[in-house]
Design a protein around this motif. Structure first.
Motif, short mmCIF file in Angstrom:
data_model
loop_
_atom_site.label_atom_id
_atom_site.label_comp_id
_atom_site.label_asym_id
_atom_site.label_seq_id
_atom_site.Cartn_x
_atom_site.Cartn_y
_atom_site.Cartn_z
N ASN A 1 0.86 -1.43 -0.04
CA ASN A 1 -0.03 -0.03 -0.22
C ASN A 1 0.88 1.17 0.07
N ARG A 2 0.50 2.23 -0.68
CA ARG A 2 1.08 3.47 -0.67
C ARG A 2 -0.04 4.54 0.17
N THR A 3 0.61 5.08 1.01
CA THR A 3 -0.27 6.28 1.78
C THR A 3 -0.07 7.46 0.86
N ILE A 4 -1.32 8.02 0.68
CA ILE A 4 -1.43 9.28 -0.04
C ILE A 4 -2.00 10.44 0.55
N PHE A 5 -1.18 11.73 0.81
CA PHE A 5 -1.59 12.77 1.42
C PHE A 5 -2.11 13.88 0.67
N PHE A 6 -3.21 14.51 1.04
CA PHE A 6 -3.64 15.48 0.34
C PHE A 6 -3.46 16.92 1.18
N ILE B 1 3.38 13.33 8.32
CA ILE B 1 3.74 12.71 7.02
C ILE B 1 5.06 11.82 7.29
N ASN B 2 5.99 12.47 8.06
CA ASN B 2 7.33 11.80 8.46
C ASN B 2 6.91 10.60 9.46
N ARG B 3 6.09 10.63 10.35
CA ARG B 3 5.82 9.47 11.07
C ARG B 3 5.28 8.25 10.20
N THR B 4 4.28 8.66 9.03
CA THR B 4 3.68 7.86 8.33
C THR B 4 4.99 7.33 7.26
N ALA B 5 6.05 8.02 6.97
CA ALA B 5 6.98 7.62 5.95
C ALA B 5 7.73 6.47 6.87
N ASP B 6 8.17 6.86 8.15
CA ASP B 6 9.01 6.00 9.19
C ASP B 6 8.28 4.52 9.28
N SER B 7 6.98 4.58 9.21
CA SER B 7 6.14 3.42 9.65
C SER B 7 5.97 2.75 8.31
N ASP B 8 5.86 3.42 7.15
CA ASP B 8 5.74 2.56 6.01
C ASP B 8 7.12 1.79 5.55
N GLY B 9 8.21 2.31 5.72
CA GLY B 9 9.47 2.12 5.19
C GLY B 9 9.92 2.76 3.99
N ASP B 10 11.15 2.55 3.39
CA ASP B 10 11.80 3.11 2.49
C ASP B 10 11.10 2.73 1.02
N ASP B 11 10.58 1.39 1.05
CA ASP B 11 10.08 0.91 -0.26
C ASP B 11 8.62 1.71 -0.70
N SER B 12 8.03 2.09 0.36
CA SER B 12 6.64 2.66 0.37
C SER B 12 6.65 4.03 0.66
N LYS B 13 7.28 5.00 0.06
CA LYS B 13 7.17 6.47 0.65
C LYS B 13 5.99 7.07 0.34
N PRO B 14 5.23 7.74 1.31
CA PRO B 14 4.10 8.38 1.10
C PRO B 14 4.33 9.35 -0.20
N ILE C 1 -3.70 4.37 0.57
CA ILE C 1 -4.61 4.69 2.08
C ILE C 1 -4.53 6.59 1.77
N HIS C 2 -5.64 7.03 1.99
CA HIS C 2 -5.62 8.43 1.79
C HIS C 2 -5.88 9.07 3.08
N ILE C 3 -5.11 10.16 3.40
CA ILE C 3 -5.07 11.07 4.47
C ILE C 3 -5.25 12.48 3.85
N ARG C 4 -6.38 12.98 4.55
CA ARG C 4 -6.61 14.48 4.07
C ARG C 4 -6.32 15.38 5.15
N LEU C 5 -5.23 16.59 4.78
CA LEU C 5 -4.88 17.39 5.89
C LEU C 5 -5.33 18.91 5.31
N PRO C 6 -6.85 19.13 5.22
CA PRO C 6 -7.32 20.45 4.94
C PRO C 6 -6.71 21.53 5.76
N PHE C 7 -7.12 22.80 5.23
CA PHE C 7 -7.02 23.97 6.23
C PHE C 7 -5.70 24.06 6.99
N THR C 8 -4.53 23.65 5.98
CA THR C 8 -3.27 23.92 6.46
C THR C 8 -2.73 25.11 6.16
N ASP C 9 -3.14 26.27 6.74
CA ASP C 9 -3.09 27.55 6.59
C ASP C 9 -2.09 28.45 7.38
#
Length: 277
Positions: A3-8, A53-66, A33-41
């Motif tokens: 799975n790839r984690t996708i951030f918006f 985002i970086n916590r997710t990257a560490d959890s997912d591993g180098d082969d599955s960059k968000p 896996i979709h993660i929405r981060l609206p109103f980041t203003d």
């Protein structure tokens, strides 16, 4: 492929980032896996986003960059996201990809406006859209025959052929006043369109559907009823299509089409004068 984690990430609602990102991702056979981060203003919210985002990257591993889709117009916020995530994620700045070349081509700077409307209380386009939605709701399923002349589009077809969701989509997406009118057994007995619709034939568009699919949909609502019976569905669809052919109404089958495809076909065929974007 894992799975790839996708951030918006957006300083507005994120609808643009999500719509555009999903259209691109649909070209690839991957699980996401979709993660929405609206109103980041603000910068503070940007740092919060970076940590997530970086916590997710560490959890997912180098082969599955968000993968991070952004539509950020605040340059300070965008810089925090870019610098904080670029080592662990794939960054796709959609506004930067398109706005910068357009600025160069047009010779002007963009207004860096957050969201579709900067102040909805002062936006005529937004108010027109809300008026269209209210109109479409009031004229749903033949509830009202009054003011049909104000309709930009009038959809006709048997019950559960997709008229209501298409009407609301046309109102919400394009600001069109869309009415819809069900064709019922009494209309089939008369062998012609309801009298209320006759003065507005240029605005009419018909929706039909395969009887088997119609029966399935109706059975979800009224199981084992005559309304959902396959023989009845076949009769209604055949009569409705014959009526539309006699009246010279353009129509299409909604059986395998999305609401977006249906709406686009209607716009291409009827070409309403008033569209809101």
């Amino acid at each position: 492929m894992s799975n790839r984690t996708i951030f918006f990430v957006s300083d507005g609602t994120g609808i643009t980032a999500e719509t555009f990102g999903n259209a691109i991702l649909a070209q690839f056979a991957i699980d996401t896996i979709h993660i929405r981060l609206p109103f980041t203003d603000t910068v503070e919210k940007a740092y919060q986003a970076v940590r997530e985002i970086n916590r997710t990257a560490d959890s997912d591993g180098d082969d599955s960059k968000p993968i991070v889709f952004t539509t950020l117009v605040n340059m300070e916020v965008l810089q925090v996201i870019n610098e904080g995530c670029k080592q662990k994620c794939m960054m796709l700045d959609m506004f930067g990809t398109f706005v910068n070349p357009l600025e160069a081509e047009l010779g002007i700077k963009s207004n860096h406006r957050i969201g579709r409307f900067s102040d909805v209380s002062k936006s005529k386009a937004y108010n027109d859209r809300i008026e269209a939605i209210n109109f479409s709701l009031a004229h749903d399923d033949g509830q009202s025959n009054t003011d049909l002349e104000q309709s930009d589009v009038i959809l006709v077809g048997v019950s559960r052929s997709g008229k209501t969701p298409t009407s609301l989509y046309l109102a919400m997406q394009y600001g069109l006043k869309a009415s819809n009118y069900p064709l019922i057994p009494e209309d089939f007995e008369r062998q012609h369109l309801p009298p209320a619709l006759m003065p507005h034939k240029k605005k009419l568009f018909g929706l039909t559907i395969q009887p088997v699919r119609l029966s399935e949909i109706r059975n979800e609502r009224r199981p084992n009823s005559r309304y959902a019976d396959l023989a009845n569905c076949r009769m209604e669809v055949a009569e409705a299509e014959a009526m539309m052919r006699r009246a010279g109404i353009r129509w299409l089958s909604t059986t395998t089409k999305s609401i977006e495809e249906i709406a686009t076909t209607i716009l291409q065929e009827l070409k309403p004068e008033r569209l809101v974007y």
